[in-house]
Design an enzyme around this catalytic site. Structure first.
Site, PDB file in Angstrom:
ATOM      1  N   GLU A  29      20.476-128.054 -40.866  1.00 51.49           N
ATOM      2  CA  GLU A  29      21.182-127.230 -39.866  1.00 51.49           C
ATOM      3  C   GLU A  29      21.946-126.118 -40.587  1.00 51.49           C
ATOM      4  O   GLU A  29      21.802-125.929 -41.794  1.00 51.49           O
ATOM      5  CB  GLU A  29      22.171-128.090 -39.060  1.00 51.49           C
ATOM      6  N   ARG A 113      31.646-135.712 -33.370  1.00 46.75           N
ATOM      7  CA  ARG A 113      31.615-134.979 -34.634  1.00 46.75           C
ATOM      8  C   ARG A 113      31.281-133.530 -34.339  1.00 46.75           C
ATOM      9  O   ARG A 113      30.734-133.193 -33.295  1.00 46.75           O
ATOM     10  CB  ARG A 113      30.573-135.558 -35.599  1.00 46.75           C
ATOM     11  N   ASN A 115      29.112-130.118 -34.792  1.00 41.80           N
ATOM     12  CA  ASN A 115      27.681-129.861 -34.902  1.00 41.80           C
ATOM     13  C   ASN A 115      27.476-128.403 -35.319  1.00 41.80           C
ATOM     14  O   ASN A 115      27.890-128.013 -36.397  1.00 41.80           O
ATOM     15  CB  ASN A 115      26.980-130.191 -33.571  1.00 41.80           C
ATOM     16  N   ASN A 161      24.506-126.425 -29.110  1.00 47.88           N
ATOM     17  CA  ASN A 161      24.086-125.720 -30.314  1.00 47.88           C
ATOM     18  C   ASN A 161      24.202-124.220 -30.102  1.00 47.88           C
ATOM     19  O   ASN A 161      24.199-123.725 -28.994  1.00 47.88           O
ATOM     20  CB  ASN A 161      22.633-126.077 -30.663  1.00 47.88           C
ATOM     21  N   ASP A 211      17.829-125.756 -29.845  1.00 46.29           N
ATOM     22  CA  ASP A 211      18.751-126.123 -30.926  1.00 46.29           C
ATOM     23  C   ASP A 211      19.452-124.854 -31.425  1.00 46.29           C
ATOM     24  O   ASP A 211      19.928-124.070 -30.611  1.00 46.29           O
ATOM     25  CB  ASP A 211      17.984-126.863 -32.025  1.00 46.29           C
TER      26      ASP A 211
END
Length: 304
Positions: A29, A113, A115, A161, A211
């Site tokens: 990522e 968490r 991202n 995202n 994404d």
């Protein structure tokens, strides 16, 4: 139709995808091109590693962390990176290895968490949190400034995202990944506020889930498809698909333009979530790819 609109709706010319780093990342990522260093930064979130690839020298460097690292931006003052860790915004200096925690966005959601995320043109960082199990809508998108101010801008995500912005900076696009859609918001560049949320692009199930993404210098959106084995290019107004980069692995996670002329599309991928049979059939899962294009990307905004 204006010249700009014509350019934005033009289909780009694409080369073949090539593996430039067979890292076998669990969850690649955070792709970021550093104009200053002429280097591609990216991360393995679950592998807890930061990577740096310098194509001119063909060098590969990496740093290990004690927790997940998910997104990053270069600092305007030149002293390393702003990064998102599992729960915190932090500064990290790759030259010295120094890590300075700055702010914890969510003190009441230990199951979340950070991202994906990136800076807007004014130097504010937009970081998204998700439910680690990807089941509950406990995530949100946060706006973090160099003065240390952190504000919740939009809650209610299982996984989000992006984001990325239109060329004029007045539209922010954000991927509501689990719900399979790209959202658009009216964006106030001066105040960094969001209005008029709308469903901009729903993905068909066969195309996977949206994404990470980026915007090129013509305003076209480039979207990585988790489970879709591709990156697609879209008209910024109509959302029409203009081109598709086919990749040899299913979980495509993020993309950014880089190289000395910002014409190379770098693409990250992941191994997590693939069965043993899929991993055997997709040996390039978790690799970093590059694709030559006739497009020009935009320099990544700096934090601060």
């Amino acid at each position: 139709m204006s010249t700009v609109a014509n350019a934005a709706s033009r289909a780009p010319v694409l080369g073949q995808a090539h593996v430039v780093w067979p890292a076998q990342a669990e969850l690649g990522e955070g792709t970021l091109w550093s104009v200053r260093e002429q280097a591609l930064y990216w991360v393995d979130i679950l592998g807890r590693r930061l990577y740096r690839y310098k194509p001119a020298q063909q060098t590969r460097d990496s740093w290990s962390f004690e927790e997940e690292i998910s997104a990053l931006a270069e600092r305007r003052d030149g002293t390393g990176l702003l990064v998102t860790l599992r729960h915190d915004f932090a500064y990290f200096d790759p030259q010295t290895g120094d890590l300075q925690r700055l702010h914890r966005a969510e003190t009441d959601k230990p199951g979340n968490r950070f991202n994906d995320g990136k800076c807007d043109a004014q130097g504010r960082f937009w970081g998204g949190t998700i439910d680690f199990a990807c089941e509950q809508a406990t995530g949100a998108i946060y706006r973090f400034t160099a003065s240390g101010e952190c504000q919740t801008m939009h809650p209610g995500y299982v996984v989000n995202n992006g984001p990325t912005w239109s060329l004029d900076g007045r539209t922010m696009y954000l991927n509501d990944t689990v719900r399979g859609r790209v959202q658009a918001f009216n964006f106030d560049p001066a105040n960094g506020t969001l209005h008029n949320e709308r469903n901009w692009l729903p993905l068909a199930p066969v195309d996977g889930y949206p994404d990470g993404m980026t915007t090129d210098a013509q305003g076209r959106l480039w979207i990585a498809h988790w489970g879709g084995a591709c990156v697609t290019c879209h008209d910024p107004v109509t959302a029409q698909e203009l081109a598709r980069v086919a990749l040899p692995t299913s979980h495509i996670t993020n993309c950014v333009f880089g190289g000395p002329d910002l014409r190379t599309l770098y693409i990250s991928s992941a191994r997590v979530g693939l069965s043993p049979e899929q991993l055997a059939a997709e040996p390039d899962a978790g690799a970093l790819f590059s694709v030559d294009t006739d497009c020009v990307g935009l320099p990544s905004p700096l934090f601060g």
